[in-house]
Design a protein around this motif. Sequence first.
Motif, mmCIF file in Angstrom:
data_model
loop_
_atom_site.group_PDB
_atom_site.id
_atom_site.type_symbol
_atom_site.label_atom_id
_atom_site.label_comp_id
_atom_site.label_asym_id
_atom_site.label_seq_id
_atom_site.Cartn_x
_atom_site.Cartn_y
_atom_site.Cartn_z
ATOM 1 N N PRO A 241 -1.550 -6.411 -1.982
ATOM 2 C CA PRO A 241 -1.659 -7.740 -0.996
ATOM 3 C C PRO A 241 -1.501 -7.863 0.782
ATOM 4 C CG PRO A 241 -0.183 -7.427 -2.766
ATOM 5 C CD PRO A 241 -0.840 -6.229 -2.038
ATOM 6 N N VAL A 242 -0.691 -6.782 1.554
ATOM 7 C CA VAL A 242 0.374 -7.201 2.077
ATOM 8 C C VAL A 242 0.426 -5.267 2.698
ATOM 9 C CG1 VAL A 242 0.883 -9.745 2.099
ATOM 10 C CG2 VAL A 242 2.743 -7.609 2.093
ATOM 11 N N TRP A 243 0.865 -4.987 4.146
ATOM 12 C CA TRP A 243 1.406 -4.187 4.891
ATOM 13 C C TRP A 243 3.015 -3.851 4.796
ATOM 14 C CZ3 TRP A 243 2.160 -3.691 10.280
ATOM 15 C CH2 TRP A 243 1.645 -3.901 10.551
ATOM 16 N N GLU A 244 3.771 -3.828 4.004
ATOM 17 C CA GLU A 244 4.933 -3.963 4.440
ATOM 18 C C GLU A 244 5.517 -2.592 3.627
ATOM 19 O OE1 GLU A 244 6.907 -5.871 5.106
ATOM 20 O OE2 GLU A 244 5.934 -7.652 6.265
ATOM 21 N N PRO A 245 7.085 -2.228 4.183
ATOM 22 C CA PRO A 245 7.587 -2.677 5.646
ATOM 23 C C PRO A 245 6.103 -2.067 6.266
ATOM 24 C CG PRO A 245 8.441 -0.981 4.925
ATOM 25 C CD PRO A 245 7.782 -1.291 3.417
ATOM 26 N N PRO A 246 6.792 -2.504 7.879
ATOM 27 C CA PRO A 246 6.515 -2.267 8.890
ATOM 28 C C PRO A 246 5.944 -0.706 8.382
ATOM 29 C CG PRO A 246 6.755 -4.237 9.210
ATOM 30 C CD PRO A 246 7.127 -3.510 8.187
ATOM 31 N N GLU A 247 7.010 -0.197 8.784
ATOM 32 C CA GLU A 247 7.948 1.461 8.884
ATOM 33 C C GLU A 247 6.369 2.418 7.997
ATOM 34 O OE1 GLU A 247 9.835 -1.103 8.200
ATOM 35 O OE2 GLU A 247 11.012 -1.295 10.097
ATOM 36 N N LEU A 248 5.631 1.470 7.199
ATOM 37 C CA LEU A 248 4.885 3.119 6.815
ATOM 38 C C LEU A 248 3.615 2.733 7.492
ATOM 39 C CD1 LEU A 248 1.891 0.683 5.264
ATOM 40 C CD2 LEU A 248 3.723 -0.364 3.766
ATOM 41 N N MET A 249 3.434 1.642 8.004
ATOM 42 C CA MET A 249 2.572 2.334 9.367
ATOM 43 C C MET A 249 2.397 3.814 10.084
ATOM 44 S SD MET A 249 -0.705 0.999 8.539
ATOM 45 C CE MET A 249 -1.382 -0.520 7.437
ATOM 46 N N ASP A 250 3.511 3.444 10.376
ATOM 47 C CA ASP A 250 4.027 5.048 11.570
ATOM 48 C C ASP A 250 3.873 6.278 10.805
ATOM 49 O OD1 ASP A 250 4.601 2.826 13.327
ATOM 50 O OD2 ASP A 250 6.940 3.422 12.852
ATOM 51 N N ILE A 251 4.328 5.574 9.752
ATOM 52 C CA ILE A 251 4.072 7.714 8.416
ATOM 53 C C ILE A 251 2.894 7.417 8.214
ATOM 54 C CG2 ILE A 251 4.740 8.272 6.098
ATOM 55 C CD1 ILE A 251 6.725 6.078 6.309
ATOM 56 N N ILE A 252 1.889 6.802 8.223
ATOM 57 C CA ILE A 252 0.759 6.988 7.757
ATOM 58 C C ILE A 252 -0.231 7.565 9.232
ATOM 59 C CG2 ILE A 252 -2.061 5.739 7.492
ATOM 60 C CD1 ILE A 252 -0.941 3.788 5.662
#
Length: 378
Positions: A241-252
Amino acid sequence: MTANALVKQFYDVVNNPGNAPREWQKQQGGRVIGWLKTDVPEELIHAAGFLPYGIVGGKTKFSRVDAHLQSWACSLMRSCLGIALNDELNFLDGLIIPHTCDTTRMVSGIWRQIHLLPYMENFFLPRQVDRASSKMFMLAELMRLKESLEVYSGSAITEENLRNSIALYNENRGLMRLLFAMHEKTPGLISCRDLYTVVRASMMMPKETHSHLLEQLLQALRIQNNVYQGRDKVRVIISGPVWEPPELMDIIDSKGTVVGDDLLTGFRYIASDVNTEEEPLAALAERQLNRIPFACFDSTQNPRRQFLVNLVRQKQAKGVIFLHLKFCEPENYDYYDHKLALEKAGIPSTRIETEVGGVSVEQMRTRIEAFFEMLGGI
């Protein structure tokens, strides 16, 4: 202005979500209508002279929410309600809640009782989008919502105004698709977190301003195109549904890159335009019924499990990361079918359970990094 300086402006909007609508109210003297999730026709709100504002959750105190919404409701809806109860949405004049799942259906009544706004509406959507009656239903619901907005605004939504709003939103979606294409071709040019922050900001600020900034960002990135590469990054699809928490994008970003998604706050929001050749309401209905499938509106002609398989192949991705909000029943019920379809196609996947505002980023880091190592990343 540099790309970094422009991206910072989108972060400022997301990190200070009330600033943009309050500034708009100060300059325009208009009213702001909020909407939950991403299936409300913003073009209708805009054509009525209001500023549409997307409420997409965020970090907030949940103590007051517990008195009204069960702890096993999804954290996205709990955080949206929490933001309202903590007076972080006091610029809103109205709210439209789409009935996409049991929680959004029930939160509508709760919101009316504990935080009543001058204008509050539901938006009903057909579940079986392939049925012949679905377009008739969708068109009637859009007509009902249009009349409701006209009563609140005190003036008619003309066809010319609606066509102008549709053109504005189509232009903005097109610009964001250009940014996605640029990221897919050269992932190092703009990070995943920056990319998805630009999309999220578009829900919280006037589209006119967002498009103006976005055009400048695209131009700045074209100038830098020879500086950053990152084309050897491991490519993945994210689903949920959503990209939460935003920090997961940093990990990717540290291990690979996202080249496709079906997120409500991602590519699904901008994937398709409204046909400007059709009658406006009919065109809005058509777009809604043909959007990328998600857990609440699947399609027998374009089932989500096959959509994901096709997306992986089209984008030449190596795997899929499912981002499932804890207690999101629609996503969790469908997960087994999606996982099975990917396995049959020989596509690896992993499922990460997330929450808005309350999940261990380090546990998530371990899972995501292990998945990328399995895919052959760093």
